[in-house]
Design an enzyme around this catalytic site. Structure first.
Site, short mmCIF file in Angstrom:
data_model
loop_
_atom_site.label_atom_id
_atom_site.label_comp_id
_atom_site.label_asym_id
_atom_site.label_seq_id
_atom_site.Cartn_x
_atom_site.Cartn_y
_atom_site.Cartn_z
N TYR A 144 9.85 42.13 42.56
CA TYR A 144 10.62 43.03 41.70
C TYR A 144 10.34 42.67 40.25
O TYR A 144 10.44 41.50 39.88
CB TYR A 144 12.11 42.90 42.01
CG TYR A 144 13.01 43.77 41.16
CD1 TYR A 144 13.88 43.21 40.22
CD2 TYR A 144 13.01 45.16 41.28
CE1 TYR A 144 14.72 44.00 39.44
CE2 TYR A 144 13.84 45.96 40.52
CZ TYR A 144 14.70 45.38 39.59
OH TYR A 144 15.52 46.17 38.82
N ASP A 239 5.08 37.27 36.16
CA ASP A 239 6.45 37.68 35.86
C ASP A 239 7.34 36.44 36.04
O ASP A 239 7.70 36.09 37.17
CB ASP A 239 6.88 38.82 36.78
CG ASP A 239 8.35 39.17 36.60
OD1 ASP A 239 8.80 40.15 37.22
OD2 ASP A 239 9.05 38.47 35.84
N LYS A 267 16.38 36.44 31.49
CA LYS A 267 17.37 35.50 32.02
C LYS A 267 17.56 34.26 31.13
O LYS A 267 18.15 34.36 30.05
CB LYS A 267 17.00 35.14 33.46
CG LYS A 267 16.97 36.40 34.37
CD LYS A 267 16.63 36.08 35.81
CE LYS A 267 16.37 37.32 36.62
NZ LYS A 267 17.59 38.06 36.95
P1 KE4 Z 1 16.26 42.71 34.19
O1 KE4 Z 1 15.76 44.06 33.67
O2 KE4 Z 1 17.26 42.86 35.32
O3 KE4 Z 1 16.74 41.79 33.08
O4 KE4 Z 1 15.00 41.94 34.81
C1 KE4 Z 1 14.24 42.56 35.81
C2 KE4 Z 1 13.51 41.48 36.60
C3 KE4 Z 1 12.17 41.28 36.38
N1 KE4 Z 1 11.48 40.33 37.06
C4 KE4 Z 1 12.10 39.54 37.97
C5 KE4 Z 1 11.31 38.50 38.70
C6 KE4 Z 1 13.48 39.71 38.24
O5 KE4 Z 1 14.09 38.93 39.16
C7 KE4 Z 1 14.21 40.69 37.54
C8 KE4 Z 1 15.68 40.93 37.79
N2 KE4 Z 1 16.29 40.14 38.80
C9 KE4 Z 1 17.41 40.73 39.49
C10 KE4 Z 1 17.87 39.76 40.58
N3 KE4 Z 1 16.96 39.73 41.66
C11 KE4 Z 1 18.51 41.10 38.54
C12 KE4 Z 1 19.82 41.41 39.20
C13 KE4 Z 1 20.16 42.86 39.08
O6 KE4 Z 1 19.26 43.72 39.28
O7 KE4 Z 1 21.34 43.13 38.78
#
Ligand code: KE4
Length: 429
Positions: A144, A239, A267
């Protein structure tokens, strides 16, 4: 535990916010029941709206690696807020955080701040396409990278055909430029590269995956990607939104000893405030506006409050790198304790752990990619999740997530967590 007030708040939230949440995973759809509404948090503990104290293994999905309301971060944000919250003009603190991040992370010359991991990954792909003049990207099923259209793609019909949208609103025009490979399967990547020779701008990967649960790259998998990218003039994008500043100062590049061409962050880099970032060597970053033609922008990018939180967080991690080892040791201790309980109770499970990232999968088969992760028994996972929650242990509400330990967790907290599992293990069949 009682969740009466959380349930009432959830009902009210659903009147005004789709699904009652601002990010779907928070709604407990994968585990059932109503989400817990948190009132405040400190250190390793969440305090919900019903007065329950919960030991937190999410840390806001990774950012709060030092624990909630970490004093140096809070103080930095308060002091900065007194001087204004946003200017839309360059500020010195952006340079201070950029300089620190560049000093901690190998193989990057410059970094651009954005407001989320999604924005970081979306921008990194645009930069790779602009730099190479190519349109296609390869991503991995189960990884993701945020909710940008190019990433919301599922496997296409054949092994080497393009992907298809996995969300309404994503067009076939977009999907055709995203190719899906299988994690830990280098041959699947080579087949796509051969079938799309000269057309692939980048391969984007979670170097240690966290969105299928935790999945560890097998020996030579990432190295093989690096070699393939070098041969085919494809950019390798790590990523590191999850792994950055969590696995080590230098993240997965440092721990795996492999250089990416572009690295994305989120994060931890924001210390709990909205920050994403993407970084690369000057040769690539020089293509980004206003120096170069690849456009990217943001009203609140480099926001001084977010920068102050990120600077306080990264300063702490830079000064105390022993935290990374300590977190990995705590994660190993937790994992070993929980594995013993599950083994003693003859419960089929797999446990994947890398540094302070860990996940449990209720399946007999090793979990090495999305397909094997999806074989986990979700009925058992739901019992596990709620059984632990009822005892004050807050785990990710989905089997496709990793736990993120924070430095404020004590060994007593870990023992309490292991004991909680022991109390419910007999029901996990
Ligand atoms: P954000 O747009 O949510 O800040 O980041 C996206 C993203 C990009 N790359 C990786 C490896 C990520 O894990 C994420 C976001 N992680 C999720 C949890 N698996 C965020 C939680 C959510 O979607 O509320």
């Amino acid at each position: 535990m009682i969740y009466r007030r959380s349930s009432a708040l959830f009902a009210e939230a659903q009147r005004y916010i789709p699904g009652g949440v601002n990010s779907p995973v928070r709604a407990f759809k994968a585990v059932g029941g109503n989400p817990v509404f948190v009132k405040e948090a400190k250190g390793a503990y969440l305090y919900d709206e019903d007065g329950n104290r919960l030991i937190d293994y999410i840390a806001s999905w990774g950012p709060l690696i030092l624990g909630h309301a970490y004093a140096p971060v809070i103080e930095a944000v308060i002091e900065k807020a007194k001087k204004g919250t946003s200017f839309g003009m360059p500020t010195e603190i952006e340079t201070r955080l950029a300089r620190l991040a560049v000093s901690m992370v190998p193989n990057i010359d410059k970094i651009r701040f954005v407001n989320s991991g999604t924005e970081a990954c979306m921008s990194a792909v645009r930069l790779a396409r602009g730099f190479t003049g190519r349109d296609k990207i390869i991503k991995f099923a189960g990884c993701y990278h945020g909710h940008s259209d190019s990433f919301l793609i599922q496997a296409g019909s054949g092994a080497v055909t393009f992907g298809s949208p996995n969300s309404p609103g994503v067009t076939q025009g977009t999907a055709k430029d995203t190719l899906l490979a299988t994690y830990n399967n280098l041959e699947s990547v080579k087949a796509l590269a051969a079938a799309n020779k000269g057309e692939i701008a980048a391969i984007i990967i979670e170097p240690v995956a966290g969105n299928m649960g935790c999945i560890i790259p097998e020996e030579n998998f990432i190295k093989g990607l690096r070699e393939l990218c070098d041969q085919e003039n494809i950019l390798l994008i790590f990523d590191e939104v999850m792994t950055g500043f969590r696995l080590a100062k230098g993240g997965a590049q440092e721990v795996l000893g492999i250089n990416a061409d572009i690295v994305t962050f989120g994060k931890v880099i924001g210390g709990g405030l909205p920050v994403g970032a993407f970084a690369a060597r000057e040769e690539i970053m020089g293509h980004l506006a206003p120096d170069g033609p690849v456009y990217q922008a943001g009203t609140l990018s480099g926001n001084p409050l977010a920068m102050s939180a990120g600077l306080a967080m990264l300063t702490e991690l830079n000064n105390r790198p022993e935290i990374f080892r300590s977190l990995a040791d705590k994660t190993q201790y937790l994992g070993q304790g929980m594995a013993k309980v599950l083994t003693d109770n003859h419960i089929p499970f797999q446990m994947n752990r890398f540094g302070s990232m860990i996940s449990i999968h209720f399946t007999e088969e090793p979990v090495v990619d999305f397909e094997s992760s999806a074989k986990g028994n979700n009925a058992v996972f739901k019992k596990y999740f709620h059984g632990m929650l009822d005892q004050g242990i807050y785990l990710p509400p989905s089997a496709f997530e990793s736990y993120f330990l924070n430095d404020a967790l004590s060994y007593d907290d870990l023992d309490e967590t292991i004991a909680a599992l022991s109390n419910i293990a007999k029901d996990l069949h």
